[in-house]
Design an enzyme around this catalytic site. Structure first.
Site, mmCIF file in Angstrom:
data_model
loop_
_atom_site.group_PDB
_atom_site.id
_atom_site.type_symbol
_atom_site.label_atom_id
_atom_site.label_comp_id
_atom_site.label_asym_id
_atom_site.label_seq_id
_atom_site.Cartn_x
_atom_site.Cartn_y
_atom_site.Cartn_z
ATOM 1 C CE1 TYR A 176 -4.355 -2.384 4.809
ATOM 2 C CE2 TYR A 176 -3.204 -0.301 4.554
ATOM 3 C CZ TYR A 176 -3.843 -1.386 3.996
ATOM 4 O OH TYR A 176 -3.978 -1.477 2.630
ATOM 5 C CB SER A 183 -0.887 0.019 1.253
ATOM 6 O OG SER A 183 -1.480 1.309 1.405
HETATM 7 P P1 NAD Z 1 -11.404 -5.980 0.071
HETATM 8 O O1 NAD Z 1 -11.763 -5.887 1.510
HETATM 9 O O2 NAD Z 1 -12.360 -5.416 -0.920
HETATM 10 O O3 NAD Z 1 -11.100 -7.510 -0.295
HETATM 11 C C1 NAD Z 1 -10.252 -8.258 0.525
HETATM 12 C C2 NAD Z 1 -10.533 -9.736 0.373
HETATM 13 O O4 NAD Z 1 -9.667 -10.428 1.281
HETATM 14 C C3 NAD Z 1 -11.975 -10.125 0.734
HETATM 15 O O5 NAD Z 1 -12.512 -10.973 -0.252
HETATM 16 C C4 NAD Z 1 -11.809 -10.838 2.067
HETATM 17 O O6 NAD Z 1 -12.795 -11.849 2.288
HETATM 18 C C5 NAD Z 1 -10.412 -11.432 1.944
HETATM 19 N N1 NAD Z 1 -9.815 -11.738 3.251
HETATM 20 C C6 NAD Z 1 -9.835 -10.981 4.369
HETATM 21 N N2 NAD Z 1 -9.244 -11.622 5.388
HETATM 22 C C7 NAD Z 1 -8.845 -12.832 4.899
HETATM 23 C C8 NAD Z 1 -8.176 -13.944 5.476
HETATM 24 N N3 NAD Z 1 -7.850 -13.974 6.786
HETATM 25 N N4 NAD Z 1 -7.908 -15.015 4.689
HETATM 26 C C9 NAD Z 1 -8.290 -15.009 3.389
HETATM 27 N N5 NAD Z 1 -8.927 -13.992 2.797
HETATM 28 C C10 NAD Z 1 -9.200 -12.906 3.545
HETATM 29 O O7 NAD Z 1 -9.939 -5.317 -0.072
HETATM 30 P P2 NAD Z 1 -9.248 -4.543 -1.307
HETATM 31 O O8 NAD Z 1 -9.535 -3.101 -1.144
HETATM 32 O O9 NAD Z 1 -9.537 -5.239 -2.583
HETATM 33 O O10 NAD Z 1 -7.711 -4.750 -0.912
HETATM 34 C C11 NAD Z 1 -6.950 -5.829 -1.445
HETATM 35 C C12 NAD Z 1 -5.494 -5.616 -1.114
HETATM 36 O O11 NAD Z 1 -5.071 -4.361 -1.599
HETATM 37 C C13 NAD Z 1 -5.172 -5.621 0.376
HETATM 38 O O12 NAD Z 1 -3.904 -6.190 0.583
HETATM 39 C C14 NAD Z 1 -5.140 -4.144 0.708
HETATM 40 O O13 NAD Z 1 -4.357 -3.891 1.845
HETATM 41 C C15 NAD Z 1 -4.509 -3.608 -0.548
HETATM 42 N N6 NAD Z 1 -4.732 -2.190 -0.787
HETATM 43 C C16 NAD Z 1 -5.991 -1.714 -0.912
HETATM 44 C C17 NAD Z 1 -6.173 -0.350 -1.153
HETATM 45 C C18 NAD Z 1 -7.527 0.245 -1.315
HETATM 46 O O14 NAD Z 1 -7.647 1.476 -1.212
HETATM 47 N N7 NAD Z 1 -8.572 -0.539 -1.601
HETATM 48 C C19 NAD Z 1 -5.063 0.491 -1.257
HETATM 49 C C20 NAD Z 1 -3.789 -0.062 -1.110
HETATM 50 C C21 NAD Z 1 -3.641 -1.390 -0.874
HETATM 51 C C1 4PL Z 2 -4.009 6.434 0.327
HETATM 52 O O1 4PL Z 2 -4.231 0.995 1.482
HETATM 53 O O2 4PL Z 2 -3.420 3.621 0.188
HETATM 54 C C2 4PL Z 2 -6.720 4.868 2.273
HETATM 55 C C3 4PL Z 2 -7.082 2.379 2.784
HETATM 56 N N1 4PL Z 2 -5.929 5.770 1.655
HETATM 57 O O3 4PL Z 2 -6.210 1.268 2.475
HETATM 58 C C4 4PL Z 2 -5.154 1.731 1.780
HETATM 59 C C5 4PL Z 2 -4.832 5.384 0.980
HETATM 60 C C6 4PL Z 2 -6.389 3.532 2.223
HETATM 61 C C7 4PL Z 2 -4.477 4.041 0.898
HETATM 62 C C8 4PL Z 2 -5.275 3.129 1.573
#
Ligand code: NAD
Ligand code: 4PL
Length: 246
Positions: A152, A139
Site C-alpha cells: 500500500y 496517505s
Molecule cells: P474505504 O474502503 O472506506 O472506501 C474505498 C472505496 O473505494 C469503496 O467504496 C470501494 O468499493 C472503492 N474501491 C475499491 N477498489 C476499487 C476499484 N478497483 N475500483 C473502483 N472503486 C474501488 O476507504 P477510505 O478509508 O475511505 O479511503 C479512501 C482513500 O483514502 C484511499 O485512497 C485510501 O488509501 C486513502 N486514505 C485512507 C485513510 C484512512 O485511514 N481511512 C488514510 C489515508 C489515506
Molecule cells: C496513519 O492510509 O495513514 C493506518 C490505514 N494508519 O490507511 C492509511 C495511518 C492507515 C494511515 C493509514
C-alpha cells in the site's frame, strides 16, 4: 458557496468513506458528481445524496476497458470534465511475513495502475478545454512508514511521484495535479480491518486530539479542486491532525 457551478467531477471510490465526503462537499458547491465505484449500490446512494444530476457508474479503476467506458459516458452525458479525484483504493492490513507477489500485484493493480488509467483518460478529456484539476488521495504513511501496509505504501509513493510528474506534463494545458495525504481516518474501510485498533496510538502522536473523520479530509481536497487553486500544482497538503511533519 458556488465554486463548482456547471462543473463535472469524477470521484472514484465514492460509494463510502473519504470519497463520499469529498463528493458531498463538491456537490454542496454546485458540482455534478460522477460516482465511479465497484460498489454500485453505495455509489447510487452517494449520487442521490449529491443531487445536481449526479450519477453512479460501476467501474473497476484497474480495468482499462471499464475506465474507457466510464469516460465515454462522461463525454456523452456531461460533455465536459473539470475535476478528477483519485480516491479509490484498497486499504489492507497485512504483516510483512504474509506479503507475497499476489498481494503486491493486487494492491498495485488498483492503487497505482488504477490511478494511472484514470489520470490518463481524464486528462485527455480535460485537455480539450485547457482546464482541469486532478487531486490524488495519498496517505501520510508515505512519510511515516506505518507498519503492516508495505505494498500500500509503495503504491502511494508511486502516486506521490505521479503527482509531481503529471504536474509537469499537464501544466501546458492549465491542468493542476496535487495530492492530499490523510492520516488514519475513521471510515468503513478502516473499521473492517485491524487498523481500527491503531486510533489510540495515532492520537497520541497528534497535536490535535480526536479521530480524523472523512468530513475533515474533504475541505483540503475541495480547495485543490477549485478554480481558485490555479497557481498550485505538484503539491501535497497533509491532513492528519499534525501526526507527521515533512
Ligand atoms: P474505504 O474502503 O472506506 O472506501 C474505498 C472505496 O473505494 C469503496 O467504496 C470501494 O468499493 C472503492 N474501491 C475499491 N477498489 C476499487 C476499484 N478497483 N475500483 C473502483 N472503486 C474501488 O476507504 P477510505 O478509508 O475511505 O479511503 C479512501 C482513500 O483514502 C484511499 O485512497 C485510501 O488509501 C486513502 N486514505 C485512507 C485513510 C484512512 O485511514 N481511512 C488514510 C489515508 C489515506
Ligand atoms: C496513519 O492510509 O495513514 C493506518 C490505514 N494508519 O490507511 C492509511 C495511518 C492507515 C494511515 C493509514
Amino acid at each position: 458557496m458556488t465554486r463548482f457551478i456547471d462543473q463535472t467531477a469524477i470521484v472514484t471510490g465514492a460509494a463510502r468513506g473519504i470519497g463520499r465526503a469529498v463528493a458531498r462537499q463538491l456537490a454542496a458547491e454546485g458540482a455534478r458528481i460522477v460516482v465511479a465505484d465497484i460498489n454500485l449500490d453505495g455509489a447510487r446512494e452517494t449520487a442521490q445524496a449529491c443531487g445536481n444530476g449526479s450519477f453512479a457508474v460501476a467501474c473497476d479503476i484497474g480495468e482499462a476497458e471499464q475506465v474507457s467506458a466510464l469516460h465515454a459516458k462522461v463525454k456523452a452525458d456531461c460533455g465536459r470534465l473539470d475535476v478528477l479525484v483519485n480516491n479509490a483504493a484498497i486499504v489492507p492490513f497485512i504483516a510483512w511475513d504474509d506479503v507475497d507477489f499476489e498481494h503486491w500485484r493486487k494492491i498495485m493493480r488498483v492503487n497505482l495502475d488504477g490511478t494511472f488509467l484514470m489520470s490518463r483518460a481524464s486528462s485527455d478529456m480535460m485537455r480539450e478545454r485547457d482546464y482541469g484539476r486532478i487531486v490524488n488521495i495519498i496517505s501520510n504513511t508515505i512519510f511515516a512508514g506505518t507498519p503492516n501496509m508495505c505494498a500500500y505504501i509503495a503504491a502511494k509513493g508511486g502516486v506521490f511521484g505521479l503527482t509531481r510528474s503529471l504536474a509537469t506534463e499537464l501544466g501546458a494545458y492549465k491542468i493542476t495535479v496535487n495530492g492530499v495525504t490523510p492520516g488514519l481516518t475513521d471510515t468503513e474501510g478502516v473499521q473492517e480491518t485491524r487498523h481500527k485498533e491503531a486510533f489510540e496510538f495515532v492520537e497520541m502522536l497528534q497535536p490535535i486530539k480526536g479521530r480524523n473523520k472523512p468530513e475533515d479530509i474533504a475541505p483540503a481536497v475541495v480547495f485543490l479542486a477549485s478554480p481558485e487553486a490555479h497557481r498550485i500544482t505538484g503539491q501535497i497538503i497533509n491532513v492528519d491532525a499534525g501526526m507527521v511533519r515533512w
